[in-house]
Design a protein around this motif. Sequence first.
Motif, mmCIF file in Angstrom:
data_model
loop_
_atom_site.group_PDB
_atom_site.id
_atom_site.type_symbol
_atom_site.label_atom_id
_atom_site.label_comp_id
_atom_site.label_asym_id
_atom_site.label_seq_id
_atom_site.Cartn_x
_atom_site.Cartn_y
_atom_site.Cartn_z
ATOM 1 N N VAL A 157 -2.745 4.250 -13.112
ATOM 2 C CA VAL A 157 -3.955 3.649 -13.649
ATOM 3 C C VAL A 157 -4.757 4.679 -14.413
ATOM 4 C CG1 VAL A 157 -6.172 2.694 -12.955
ATOM 5 C CG2 VAL A 157 -4.085 1.827 -11.942
ATOM 6 N N HIS A 158 -4.819 5.838 -13.860
ATOM 7 C CA HIS A 158 -5.637 6.848 -14.509
ATOM 8 C C HIS A 158 -5.076 7.254 -15.853
ATOM 9 C CE1 HIS A 158 -8.945 9.659 -14.158
ATOM 10 N NE2 HIS A 158 -8.175 10.563 -14.734
ATOM 11 N N THR A 159 -3.772 7.399 -15.894
ATOM 12 C CA THR A 159 -3.211 7.789 -17.178
ATOM 13 C C THR A 159 -3.335 6.671 -18.192
ATOM 14 O OG1 THR A 159 -1.063 7.061 -16.362
ATOM 15 C CG2 THR A 159 -1.569 9.412 -16.203
ATOM 16 N N SER A 160 -3.266 5.466 -17.723
ATOM 17 C CA SER A 160 -3.353 4.382 -18.691
ATOM 18 C C SER A 160 -4.739 4.252 -19.273
ATOM 19 C CB SER A 160 -2.933 3.064 -18.036
ATOM 20 O OG SER A 160 -3.746 2.831 -16.919
ATOM 21 N N LEU A 161 -5.716 4.855 -18.604
ATOM 22 C CA LEU A 161 -7.056 4.804 -19.170
ATOM 23 C C LEU A 161 -7.091 5.441 -20.552
ATOM 24 C CD1 LEU A 161 -9.335 5.622 -16.139
ATOM 25 C CD2 LEU A 161 -9.049 3.464 -17.291
ATOM 26 N N THR B 72 0.781 -1.216 0.000
ATOM 27 C CA THR B 72 0.000 0.000 0.000
ATOM 28 C C THR B 72 0.821 1.278 0.000
ATOM 29 O OG1 THR B 72 -0.131 -0.218 2.368
ATOM 30 C CG2 THR B 72 -1.997 -1.015 1.099
ATOM 31 N N GLU B 73 2.116 1.111 0.001
ATOM 32 C CA GLU B 73 2.830 2.375 -0.119
ATOM 33 C C GLU B 73 2.852 2.761 -1.593
ATOM 34 O OE1 GLU B 73 4.324 -0.227 1.217
ATOM 35 O OE2 GLU B 73 5.856 -0.936 -0.130
ATOM 36 N N ASN B 74 3.090 3.991 -1.840
ATOM 37 C CA ASN B 74 3.048 4.487 -3.214
ATOM 38 C C ASN B 74 1.700 4.264 -3.859
ATOM 39 O OD1 ASN B 74 5.665 5.258 -3.054
ATOM 40 N ND2 ASN B 74 6.464 3.385 -3.955
ATOM 41 N N GLU B 75 0.700 4.163 -3.041
ATOM 42 C CA GLU B 75 -0.594 3.860 -3.621
ATOM 43 C C GLU B 75 -1.036 4.961 -4.571
ATOM 44 O OE1 GLU B 75 -3.269 2.937 -0.602
ATOM 45 O OE2 GLU B 75 -4.718 1.969 -1.924
ATOM 46 N N LEU B 76 -0.730 6.149 -4.181
ATOM 47 C CA LEU B 76 -1.174 7.250 -5.017
ATOM 48 C C LEU B 76 -0.532 7.183 -6.382
ATOM 49 C CD1 LEU B 76 -3.168 9.383 -4.475
ATOM 50 C CD2 LEU B 76 -1.326 10.963 -3.922
ATOM 51 N N LYS B 77 0.690 6.782 -6.387
ATOM 52 C CA LYS B 77 1.369 6.693 -7.678
ATOM 53 C C LYS B 77 0.682 5.663 -8.562
ATOM 54 C CE LYS B 77 4.948 4.283 -8.133
ATOM 55 N NZ LYS B 77 6.262 3.648 -8.063
ATOM 56 N N PHE B 78 0.306 4.567 -7.956
ATOM 57 C CA PHE B 78 -0.383 3.555 -8.752
ATOM 58 C C PHE B 78 -1.716 4.087 -9.257
ATOM 59 C CE2 PHE B 78 2.693 0.550 -8.486
ATOM 60 C CZ PHE B 78 3.000 0.125 -7.206
ATOM 61 N N HIS B 79 -2.388 4.811 -8.407
ATOM 62 C CA HIS B 79 -3.657 5.377 -8.858
ATOM 63 C C HIS B 79 -3.440 6.279 -10.054
ATOM 64 C CE1 HIS B 79 -6.014 4.842 -4.851
ATOM 65 N NE2 HIS B 79 -5.230 3.837 -5.085
ATOM 66 N N TYR B 80 -2.408 7.066 -9.950
ATOM 67 C CA TYR B 80 -2.125 7.977 -11.053
ATOM 68 C C TYR B 80 -1.802 7.204 -12.315
ATOM 69 C CZ TYR B 80 0.669 11.122 -13.865
ATOM 70 O OH TYR B 80 1.192 11.824 -14.896
ATOM 71 N N VAL C 158 1.872 -2.201 -17.206
ATOM 72 C CA VAL C 158 0.444 -1.943 -17.055
ATOM 73 C C VAL C 158 -0.296 -2.778 -18.080
ATOM 74 C CG1 VAL C 158 -1.338 -0.185 -17.036
ATOM 75 C CG2 VAL C 158 0.976 0.397 -16.336
ATOM 76 N N TYR C 159 -1.223 -3.493 -17.599
ATOM 77 C CA TYR C 159 -2.029 -4.308 -18.493
ATOM 78 C C TYR C 159 -3.468 -3.815 -18.448
ATOM 79 C CZ TYR C 159 1.826 -7.562 -18.238
ATOM 80 O OH TYR C 159 3.049 -8.138 -18.294
ATOM 81 N N GLY C 160 -4.082 -3.947 -19.574
ATOM 82 C CA GLY C 160 -5.467 -3.500 -19.624
ATOM 83 C C GLY C 160 -6.372 -4.588 -20.174
ATOM 84 N N TYR C 161 -7.609 -4.428 -19.880
ATOM 85 C CA TYR C 161 -8.602 -5.424 -20.296
ATOM 86 C C TYR C 161 -9.937 -4.705 -20.330
ATOM 87 C CZ TYR C 161 -11.296 -9.786 -19.941
ATOM 88 O OH TYR C 161 -12.141 -10.825 -20.137
ATOM 89 N N VAL C 162 -10.681 -4.977 -21.361
ATOM 90 C CA VAL C 162 -11.963 -4.290 -21.484
ATOM 91 C C VAL C 162 -13.062 -5.314 -21.693
ATOM 92 C CG1 VAL C 162 -13.308 -2.827 -23.011
ATOM 93 C CG2 VAL C 162 -11.072 -2.111 -22.315
ATOM 94 N N THR C 163 -14.139 -5.131 -21.018
ATOM 95 C CA THR C 163 -15.260 -6.032 -21.219
ATOM 96 C C THR C 163 -16.189 -5.461 -22.276
ATOM 97 O OG1 THR C 163 -16.736 -4.969 -19.647
ATOM 98 C CG2 THR C 163 -15.119 -6.500 -18.776
#
Lengths: 129, 643
Positions: free
Chosen positions: A22-26, A12-20, A59-64
């Motif tokens: 994820v958001h950019t990878s959208l 859970t450290e660097n969680e914010l970075k992961f959130h960021y 970063v991996y992505g998957y779309v339903t």
Amino acid sequence: QNYPLYIRSVPTENELKFHYTVHTSLDVVDEKISAMGKALVDQRELYLGLLYPTEDYKVYGYVTNSKVKFVMVVDSSNTALRDNEIRSMFRKLHNSYTDIMCNPFYNPGDRIHSRAFDNMVNSMMQQVC
Amino acid sequence: MEQGPAGGTGAATAAAAAAAAGTGGLLLPLSETEQQRYFELFSRCCPPPEAAAGGSSVGELFRASQLPPDTLHQITEVCGAKRVGYFGPAQFYIALKLIAAAQSGFPVRIESIKNELPLPRFMALKNDTEVRYGTPAELHGVKLQVPYATLEKNSYKRTDEKDKQEPKSPPMSPICSPPASPSTYQRIPLSYGYGKARSGLEQQHGAPYEVRHSTHQQDGPSSGNYGAKSALTCSTPNRSLSVEREQQDSSTHYSDDPWRITEEQRDYYVNQFRSLQPDLNAFISGSVAKNFFTKSKLPIPELSHIWELSDVDCDGALTLPEFCAAFHLVVARKNGYQLPETLPETLLPEYLQAASLKPMRDCALFDSYSEPLPGSQQTRDFSRAEKSSAEEVPDNSALLQDGKKDNKQALKVSTTLKTIPKEFQHLTVKTAAQESNALKARPRSRSYSSTSIEDAMKKGEEPPTPPPRPQKSHSRASSLDLNKIFQQNTQALRSGWLPPPPPALPPRPSVSQTEQPSEVDLHPQMNRPSSQAEENSSAKKEVVLAQPPSKPARRKLRTEAQGLETPELSPTINVTASKAHLPVQKQSSKQKRAIQTAIRKNKEANAVLARLNSELQQQLKEVHKERIALETQLEQLRPVTVL
């Protein structure tokens, strides 16, 4: 709009970075969706190559079919993760997501609070780490 | 005054003497049993060699005695703990004696404890020593048997009738109930406040209870019922009714398990099910169930969790056992139990199905078959799916569909026949509602087909062979995984892996009471594979593969049906065969013959489906190859995205 239905990170450290991340990878995911056109039913894979110069993670992505996107960020040092493992993880996510959809008390678009889903995600992440 | 507990019964006697001294010279006579019990209680609250019991555990214990808080305060005061500031052994023993007195209806005074009193009763102790502590037997099974109308405040009356576990404590007189004695909830230590809160809720006690018995078909009374179920004050009609009920239930030796559904509760649930869905063997759709359970006024997240727990096959609909389980969870939640993380064993659909078939004495059989529920279902399923990919169990039958049905049937079994058309309507509706993508639709349609099939197949999966529980798998999920694995055959990772045509996975309709369902079921089986072409077959194949790693117990169902035996299963088969005799003997020989003919027909159907399966597998391979070719072309054509 791409608001998150569920987000979890381990550790859970660097969680914010992961959130960021994820958001950019959208954005990339959206780009891929539009590029695919009508054949969007396949499970797709975001490029392995989203590597920042400093950190290295993939970063991996998957779309339903219902345009629900799953984004997974994994550590590149974890080289044992093969492609099909990622795919299987996305499959599990997708299955759990459909289970949640089955629940009549779940409104699509709500945040996901299901304990079963949490357990599944946790166990999956434990496997990887 | 206080002598530090020296350990052993010496402390008890010492405490007795100390108690005598502590109460200002009052000699507190404690019988041998009392001493022992008090000492046990004391050591629970205060592990030796401490001198004083922990306040919180003591408080919990006192609350478990189901006395009103002011009585407890009084007791605490009288026993001297307030004075000395802690619960020494003397105070503790005095307090226990006072609790016994209060439970007997005597005022909380020092004088009252001079008398010979029964042992104090503590309701909500968590461990099995409850029995020793004199908690009434009816507790759990009985307790929940009257879920709604009788949040019984009066435990004593029940102990009159059902005091089989407490030979020592004489039956309490039902009359002298201490003021506002709370309901008896067993395992989970209810905070007393909750009990009070519950009594504060809607108080339609007598009326809903009576209504409950009538078949309430309308939503009006049922909703009123539902609301009233939440909290009740005790009233004499309730009490008398509950007593009758308890007397009935005492005959069914229910262990004190709050998650076990008693016969009464089951009947009630079935009635409720009927009010929602006249056909007992059909589903209750998600929306209907949602409306129904929303009436219970539980918060939505909890209802969502209850749904997740009870809808084991995750098809968005509840069958009768699923519904009973969900209802039971709702009842338990309303009565203060915390929802479990995973479905308790006694609430599993297979268990409920089988339990509805056989008398309770066969519960032991279930236990022998069952395996403990590990964590979440899904983790297990996925691990199973992954294992299955690793191990190719040869003893899968070619009847993937049957295998899938078997899976589901293991989950839901009932003696009643199914209306096949209904299932199919259900199936088509569900498939239409799902994603259009064949890939995605595959798992979903499969799950629905499976559930409908297995419903159709629910013929008297009777008592002797309770389907092993762990089968409540995500067969859908597992098959989906393997499906995708096949999809990834584009990389030819597993192209070489063709699971051998699974040997006969006996179909679920193992022992059927009637032939008709089997015939009708066979038709749908055959129709479906042809309709859904290779997709189904590949999916089912993985389902079948996923199953082998699962329990051999399930195979014993099928093998019994078909007489197919593998060496490892032979011992289990013998077991099941012997068990099959019990009910079979009770039936006429005509039914035996009918069963045998059904078995033969099933075998034929199996053979047909096996052939079909192999053909479809071939087709699947070819389609995969084509897909690989197309994908490579596509990759070449797609513009390269540069980051």
